[in-house]
Structure formats: structure tokens, C-alpha cells
Design a protein around this motif. Sequence first.
Motif, PDB file in Angstrom:
ATOM      1  N   ARG A  28       0.831  -1.205   0.000  1.00  0.00           N
ATOM      2  CA  ARG A  28       0.000   0.000   0.000  1.00  0.00           C
ATOM      3  C   ARG A  28       0.864   1.252   0.000  1.00  0.00           C
ATOM      4  NH1 ARG A  28      -3.338  -2.599   3.941  1.00  0.00           N
ATOM      5  NH2 ARG A  28      -2.453  -1.240   5.553  1.00  0.00           N
ATOM      6  N   ALA A  29       1.896   1.226   0.842  1.00  0.00           N
ATOM      7  CA  ALA A  29       2.807   2.375   0.891  1.00  0.00           C
ATOM      8  C   ALA A  29       3.509   2.568  -0.446  1.00  0.00           C
ATOM      9  CB  ALA A  29       3.832   2.181   2.005  1.00  0.00           C
ATOM     10  N   ARG A  30       3.896   1.464  -1.068  1.00  0.00           N
ATOM     11  CA  ARG A  30       4.555   1.538  -2.374  1.00  0.00           C
ATOM     12  C   ARG A  30       3.642   2.183  -3.409  1.00  0.00           C
ATOM     13  NH1 ARG A  30       5.618  -4.069  -5.281  1.00  0.00           N
ATOM     14  NH2 ARG A  30       3.405  -3.782  -5.760  1.00  0.00           N
ATOM     15  N   THR A  31       2.393   1.763  -3.424  1.00  0.00           N
ATOM     16  CA  THR A  31       1.445   2.319  -4.391  1.00  0.00           C
ATOM     17  C   THR A  31       1.234   3.805  -4.163  1.00  0.00           C
ATOM     18  OG1 THR A  31       0.304   0.181  -4.557  1.00  0.00           O
ATOM     19  CG2 THR A  31      -0.896   2.131  -5.299  1.00  0.00           C
ATOM     20  N   VAL A  32       1.088   4.190  -2.904  1.00  0.00           N
ATOM     21  CA  VAL A  32       0.885   5.608  -2.588  1.00  0.00           C
ATOM     22  C   VAL A  32       2.096   6.426  -3.012  1.00  0.00           C
ATOM     23  CG1 VAL A  32       0.633   7.261  -0.702  1.00  0.00           C
ATOM     24  CG2 VAL A  32      -0.747   5.177  -0.722  1.00  0.00           C
ATOM     25  N   LEU A  33       3.287   5.929  -2.719  1.00  0.00           N
ATOM     26  CA  LEU A  33       4.502   6.652  -3.093  1.00  0.00           C
ATOM     27  C   LEU A  33       4.624   6.806  -4.603  1.00  0.00           C
ATOM     28  CD1 LEU A  33       7.100   5.126  -0.603  1.00  0.00           C
ATOM     29  CD2 LEU A  33       6.345   7.502  -0.684  1.00  0.00           C
ATOM     30  N   LEU A  34       4.321   5.751  -5.339  1.00  0.00           N
ATOM     31  CA  LEU A  34       4.391   5.840  -6.796  1.00  0.00           C
ATOM     32  C   LEU A  34       3.401   6.863  -7.335  1.00  0.00           C
ATOM     33  CD1 LEU A  34       4.809   2.068  -7.770  1.00  0.00           C
ATOM     34  CD2 LEU A  34       6.534   3.872  -7.967  1.00  0.00           C
ATOM     35  N   LEU A  35       2.204   6.899  -6.754  1.00  0.00           N
ATOM     36  CA  LEU A  35       1.208   7.880  -7.190  1.00  0.00           C
ATOM     37  C   LEU A  35       1.667   9.301  -6.875  1.00  0.00           C
ATOM     38  CD1 LEU A  35      -2.111   6.081  -6.151  1.00  0.00           C
ATOM     39  CD2 LEU A  35      -1.260   6.450  -8.467  1.00  0.00           C
ATOM     40  N   VAL A  36       2.242   9.489  -5.680  1.00  0.00           N
ATOM     41  CA  VAL A  36       2.698  10.825  -5.293  1.00  0.00           C
ATOM     42  C   VAL A  36       3.825  11.293  -6.202  1.00  0.00           C
ATOM     43  CG1 VAL A  36       3.882  12.124  -3.482  1.00  0.00           C
ATOM     44  CG2 VAL A  36       1.952  10.642  -2.900  1.00  0.00           C
ATOM     45  N   PHE A  37       4.810  10.421  -6.422  1.00  0.00           N
ATOM     46  CA  PHE A  37       5.916  10.823  -7.281  1.00  0.00           C
ATOM     47  C   PHE A  37       5.459  11.011  -8.727  1.00  0.00           C
ATOM     48  CE2 PHE A  37       8.697   8.976  -3.892  1.00  0.00           C
ATOM     49  CZ  PHE A  37       9.392  10.145  -3.616  1.00  0.00           C
ATOM     50  N   GLY A  38       4.539  10.182  -9.183  1.00  0.00           N
ATOM     51  CA  GLY A  38       4.005  10.368 -10.529  1.00  0.00           C
ATOM     52  C   GLY A  38       3.342  11.726 -10.686  1.00  0.00           C
ATOM     53  N   VAL A 121      10.805   6.447 -15.111  1.00  0.00           N
ATOM     54  CA  VAL A 121      11.325   6.756 -13.777  1.00  0.00           C
ATOM     55  C   VAL A 121      10.504   6.028 -12.710  1.00  0.00           C
ATOM     56  CG1 VAL A 121      11.725   8.590 -12.093  1.00  0.00           C
ATOM     57  CG2 VAL A 121      12.291   8.958 -14.503  1.00  0.00           C
ATOM     58  N   LEU A 122       9.194   5.965 -12.867  1.00  0.00           N
ATOM     59  CA  LEU A 122       8.374   5.229 -11.897  1.00  0.00           C
ATOM     60  C   LEU A 122       8.728   3.748 -11.891  1.00  0.00           C
ATOM     61  CD1 LEU A 122       4.896   6.945 -12.403  1.00  0.00           C
ATOM     62  CD2 LEU A 122       6.564   7.344 -10.584  1.00  0.00           C
ATOM     63  N   LEU A 123       9.015   3.194 -13.051  1.00  0.00           N
ATOM     64  CA  LEU A 123       9.469   1.794 -13.096  1.00  0.00           C
ATOM     65  C   LEU A 123      10.824   1.645 -12.416  1.00  0.00           C
ATOM     66  CD1 LEU A 123       8.448   0.613 -16.690  1.00  0.00           C
ATOM     67  CD2 LEU A 123       7.573  -0.242 -14.499  1.00  0.00           C
ATOM     68  N   GLY A 124      11.688   2.640 -12.548  1.00  0.00           N
ATOM     69  CA  GLY A 124      12.960   2.612 -11.847  1.00  0.00           C
ATOM     70  C   GLY A 124      12.766   2.623 -10.340  1.00  0.00           C
ATOM     71  N   LEU A 125      11.824   3.439  -9.866  1.00  0.00           N
ATOM     72  CA  LEU A 125      11.503   3.466  -8.438  1.00  0.00           C
ATOM     73  C   LEU A 125      10.998   2.101  -7.970  1.00  0.00           C
ATOM     74  CD1 LEU A 125      11.832   6.529  -8.888  1.00  0.00           C
ATOM     75  CD2 LEU A 125       9.759   6.877  -7.532  1.00  0.00           C
ATOM     76  N   GLY A 137      15.518  -6.586   2.852  1.00  0.00           N
ATOM     77  CA  GLY A 137      14.859  -5.472   3.514  1.00  0.00           C
ATOM     78  C   GLY A 137      13.380  -5.735   3.729  1.00  0.00           C
ATOM     79  N   SER A 138      12.841  -5.139   4.769  1.00  0.00           N
ATOM     80  CA  SER A 138      11.414  -5.232   5.041  1.00  0.00           C
ATOM     81  C   SER A 138      10.640  -4.396   4.030  1.00  0.00           C
ATOM     82  CB  SER A 138      11.127  -4.723   6.450  1.00  0.00           C
ATOM     83  OG  SER A 138      11.419  -3.331   6.527  1.00  0.00           O
ATOM     84  N   PRO A 139       9.310  -4.592   3.950  1.00  0.00           N
ATOM     85  CA  PRO A 139       8.527  -3.718   3.062  1.00  0.00           C
ATOM     86  C   PRO A 139       8.716  -2.238   3.378  1.00  0.00           C
ATOM     87  CG  PRO A 139       7.208  -5.598   3.719  1.00  0.00           C
ATOM     88  CD  PRO A 139       8.470  -5.672   4.514  1.00  0.00           C
ATOM     89  N   ARG A 140       8.883  -1.920   4.654  1.00  0.00           N
ATOM     90  CA  ARG A 140       9.101  -0.517   5.019  1.00  0.00           C
ATOM     91  C   ARG A 140      10.445  -0.031   4.493  1.00  0.00           C
ATOM     92  NH1 ARG A 140       8.354   1.456  11.137  1.00  0.00           N
ATOM     93  NH2 ARG A 140       6.191   1.161  10.483  1.00  0.00           N
ATOM     94  N   ALA A 141      11.493  -0.852   4.660  1.00  0.00           N
ATOM     95  CA  ALA A 141      12.810  -0.462   4.152  1.00  0.00           C
ATOM     96  C   ALA A 141      12.784  -0.309   2.634  1.00  0.00           C
ATOM     97  CB  ALA A 141      13.857  -1.493   4.571  1.00  0.00           C
ATOM     98  N   LEU A 146      12.593   3.239  -2.288  1.00  0.00           N
ATOM     99  CA  LEU A 146      11.819   3.837  -3.375  1.00  0.00           C
ATOM    100  C   LEU A 146      11.763   5.350  -3.213  1.00  0.00           C
ATOM    101  CD1 LEU A 146       8.381   2.521  -4.661  1.00  0.00           C
ATOM    102  CD2 LEU A 146       8.760   4.946  -4.268  1.00  0.00           C
ATOM    103  N   ALA A 147      11.495   5.798  -1.991  1.00  0.00           N
ATOM    104  CA  ALA A 147      11.385   7.237  -1.745  1.00  0.00           C
ATOM    105  C   ALA A 147      12.726   7.937  -1.935  1.00  0.00           C
ATOM    106  CB  ALA A 147      10.858   7.475  -0.332  1.00  0.00           C
ATOM    107  N   LEU A 148      13.813   7.275  -1.554  1.00  0.00           N
ATOM    108  CA  LEU A 148      15.136   7.882  -1.719  1.00  0.00           C
ATOM    109  C   LEU A 148      15.444   8.133  -3.187  1.00  0.00           C
ATOM    110  CD1 LEU A 148      17.838   8.814  -0.537  1.00  0.00           C
ATOM    111  CD2 LEU A 148      18.642   6.443  -0.686  1.00  0.00           C
TER     112      LEU A 148
END
Length: 525
Positions: A28-38, A121-125, A137-141, A146-148
Motif C-alpha cells: 500500500r505504501a509503495r502504491t501511494v509513493l508511486l502515485l505521489v511521485f508520478g 522513472v516510476l518503473l525505476g523506483l 529489507g522489510s517492506p518498510r525499508a 523507493l522514496a530515496l
Amino acid sequence: MLPLNMLRYFFTLNNPPQPVPAAEPGRRARTVLLLVFGLIYSLISLVNQWNFRTAAFDLGIEAQAVADFAHLRTPRVTLLLDSPPTNFLANHFSLTPALAAPLYYLVGGAWALLLLQIGAVLLGLLGAWHYARAQGGSPRAASWALALLGCQWGVYSAFSYDYHDNVVGAMALPWLALWVAQGRGGRAALAALFILVSKENLALWLACVLLALAWQHRAHRARVGWLVLGAVASLVYYQLITRYVMPALDTMHRPFTQMVRYAWLGSSLPAVLAHVLAHPARLWAVMFQNTLPDASYDYIKLETWGAILVSGGWALWRRPWYVLMLLPILAQKLLASDYGLWGINGQYSIEFAPVLTLAVVDTLRGGRAAGASFQRKAWAAALASAAVFTVVTLYTRRSQWYDRDTGNFLIGSHYRSPYPHRAGLYAALARVPAGVALSTSSNLVPHLLDRRDLFLFPVLRTARLVALLREPNDHDAWPLTQAQARQALAALRARPGYRVLYEDAQLVLLARPATPADSAEVWQP
């Protein structure tokens, strides 16, 4: 009704409703981050296109190739200032614009390329997320990773300057590193091939990337063997493409033109390497100091080094193979005679972003024995350092040529066009007949691509029409100055045979004589 109710009861009893499984929190966090960066990347890239802040170089050039790929024609470029129309692959040997061909039929070449770049770039993330997970790494890590990558200054600088093939190619690195680590040779070979054909100079980078991965996975002898073989193949590819293929495709059969930036070191790549190795003390100075007589270019290189350090460079000492990945990019930037490459502007730093991210992932993975609390704090510090530097440099930087209105999506002026009547300018451009050879201002090129022969003013050549802004800014008047652009418009209006087809407060559309006297004409101030 009774038998029917009994039947329903029977099936409910034997097949009770199954609860819908909750999505994994990390996903869920991954999806949200991808949407935000997109969204953020779109606010930079697509808004610039909408506001007439994109340009002929390189978006217009690449978009011409997209149209040709979409129509199954040999890709051709007519926008070069120093060459007649020539094969697109002679300018930059890149096949990635072909990926935008399907979108071309929906939104046109320029918009298709910008969307392709955002998607890449989103695919790179996403690749960085999977790499972190594969490293334990954990899902959080993984979401931190991804965010970095999504916060890296190199990504934002690239989006602020139109479209470039090396941005698309560089985003395959996390996937290449992932598949090499997993021993998936076939997938890794495809990722390496994608980088190879993205741009001719990425072949040099790829060679160092593969050697670095061989160093990292030196315990796996078979893996090391094919990585070294791939590195050698990349170097051979670079030599063949730049020395033979690109000159053969060029209309004037010119040698590879990009080496002119390094002519002060040697006339060819081997000569440059020989000079560098023979003068190590000079090399050290050049990597940090201004080599031009103008003091206004002082400290630009130091800003680049600082950017690398705070964005993950601190992790390189624990993972030195990533330094090898950075060497060709550092040399490309800091050894050039063009100060525009030295700093943190444009697309010239995009390769740093995935390399530094992978270095941080590997370093913090190695420190997991210190505990989960330490890892969270370390990831938070790494991300905060990169994000703060990126935000600060959206507002101000030492690197020359930075346009804050183009790059900073956090300020209101980014969303306002430099031309006060944007809708009127779009309406005026709609009056330009499609399919007719045209010479026009740089920022109008990405909006007037519906023709095969399109020239960047002051190049006229076989243009039947000339569309010029009345008051272009410095960016849009290029390669002329603002004064020269105004002088050119007045001169053309006074020429015999030229007539005004349309004019308003922002745009003038001129028709040239039916048969131009000089098919290679360039207006001279």
C-alpha cells in the motif's frame, strides 16, 4: 420458495463468505509513493510543456523521431543548426523513442515522450523497491529505498529540462542489479541491452556498471564471467557505433561530434584516457576546479561533489564497486570544457540517482545487526538529507543556467506561462497549416510537429512558413539573443516576397516565396 431457500442455506454453510485479504502494508505504501511521485513529476514535466517551457533541443528532435518510428519510416531530424536534414541515429544512437510510438497516436510525439519518461522513472523506483526487498529489507525499508530514489536531485533536474533518452535508460539499473543478484541471466541481459540501445554514450557507463557488478558478485565465478564479457561487448559496441555507424548515417559523414567537449584532452576516447593517465595531478585539479578564465564558474564542481555526498555518497566507502559505476559519469561531467555539464542541472546527473540509491540500500542492509531501530533512523536520515538538498536546490543553486520557474514545482510562477495569453498563443498556433515546411522559435517546436520539415530559426532552408514570437525570452530566442530575435522579425517582414499571414500581440506568421532562393539559408544578424 422453500427448496430455493434451503439450497441457499446449504451453499452458505459449506462455503462461508471469505474475507477480502488486506493488502500488505508495504505494498500500500509503495502504491501511494508511486502515485505521489508520478503526480510530482507530471507537475514538472507536463506543466512545462503546457506552459511553452520545453524546447527544440532535445524534445523536438526526439519527437521527430517518434513520428517516423510510428509511421515505420527511417527516423530523421531536421532541427540541427549545423547540419542539413540527417538520420536521427547519426545525432544520438538511441532506439528508446520507438517506445513512445503507440502513445504518439493518442497525444502526439512530444507529449508521448514526456509520458514515457515519467513512466520509466516510476518503473525505476519500483525496481529500487524490489531490489531492497531482494536484499532482505522489510517492506518498510523497501519503501524507504523507493522514496530515496524518487527524491534524488538528479531526477528533478532531469524532469525540469524536457526529455532525454539517458533518463529512460538509467532507470533500468535497479532491475539490472536485482536480476544479477538473483542470478537471472536472461532478464539481466535484457536490462543491459535496454541500457545499451538507449543512447550511445551509455555503453561506456554500462561497461563500468557490469564490471562493478562483477566485483560485487565476485564469489560467483560464472556470473563474473558473463558480466566481464558483457562489459567488453559494451566497449566494442561503443567504438563501432561512434566510430563507424553514426558517421556513416550522417548526411555529411561527420565524425562523432560529442567528443568536441573533450578536445582539450585528446581527439578520441583512447587519446583522452592516455592524457588523463599521463597527468594524474592535473586530473585531480580538473575534477574540482574551474578550468575556464571566467570566475563566475567557480565552485560549480564543488556543488556537484556536495550533492553526491549528501544524497548517498557517504555509502560508497562501504560499497566501493559503486564508485566504479560513477567514474564515467564523473568524467563525462567534470572533464568537459562546457560548464553546463559540470553542475547539477539538466539530465547530465541522472545516472547518479539509481547508483547512490543502490549503494545506500546495500550499506544499510549490512548494518541490520544494529537493530531495526537503528535502521529506521538511518533510513530516515538518508532520505531527509537527500530530500532537503533537493528542495533547497529547487530554489537556488550555484550551477549556471538554472531556471527556477522551470524546475521548481513548489512556486506559483512555475504554473504561469511566460507568455501572458497562453490560450491565445495556442489559438494562434492552430492557424499554422499542418504539413507545410516551417521555421520557428525553439519553444514552439514541440507544439508544431505535425510536419516532416521543421527548422529551428534562424535556419530557414526550405521552409515555406516562418512562425516567430514577438518578444521571446532568452530561452526561447536561442540560438539568438532577444535583441537579435526582434531584429530578425523586423528584417523578414521587410524582405521582398515575404508576407504576413497572421499576427497578434504574441506571434507573427510569415509566408516565404514559393521557391526559396537558397535551400540552405540561415538568417544572419
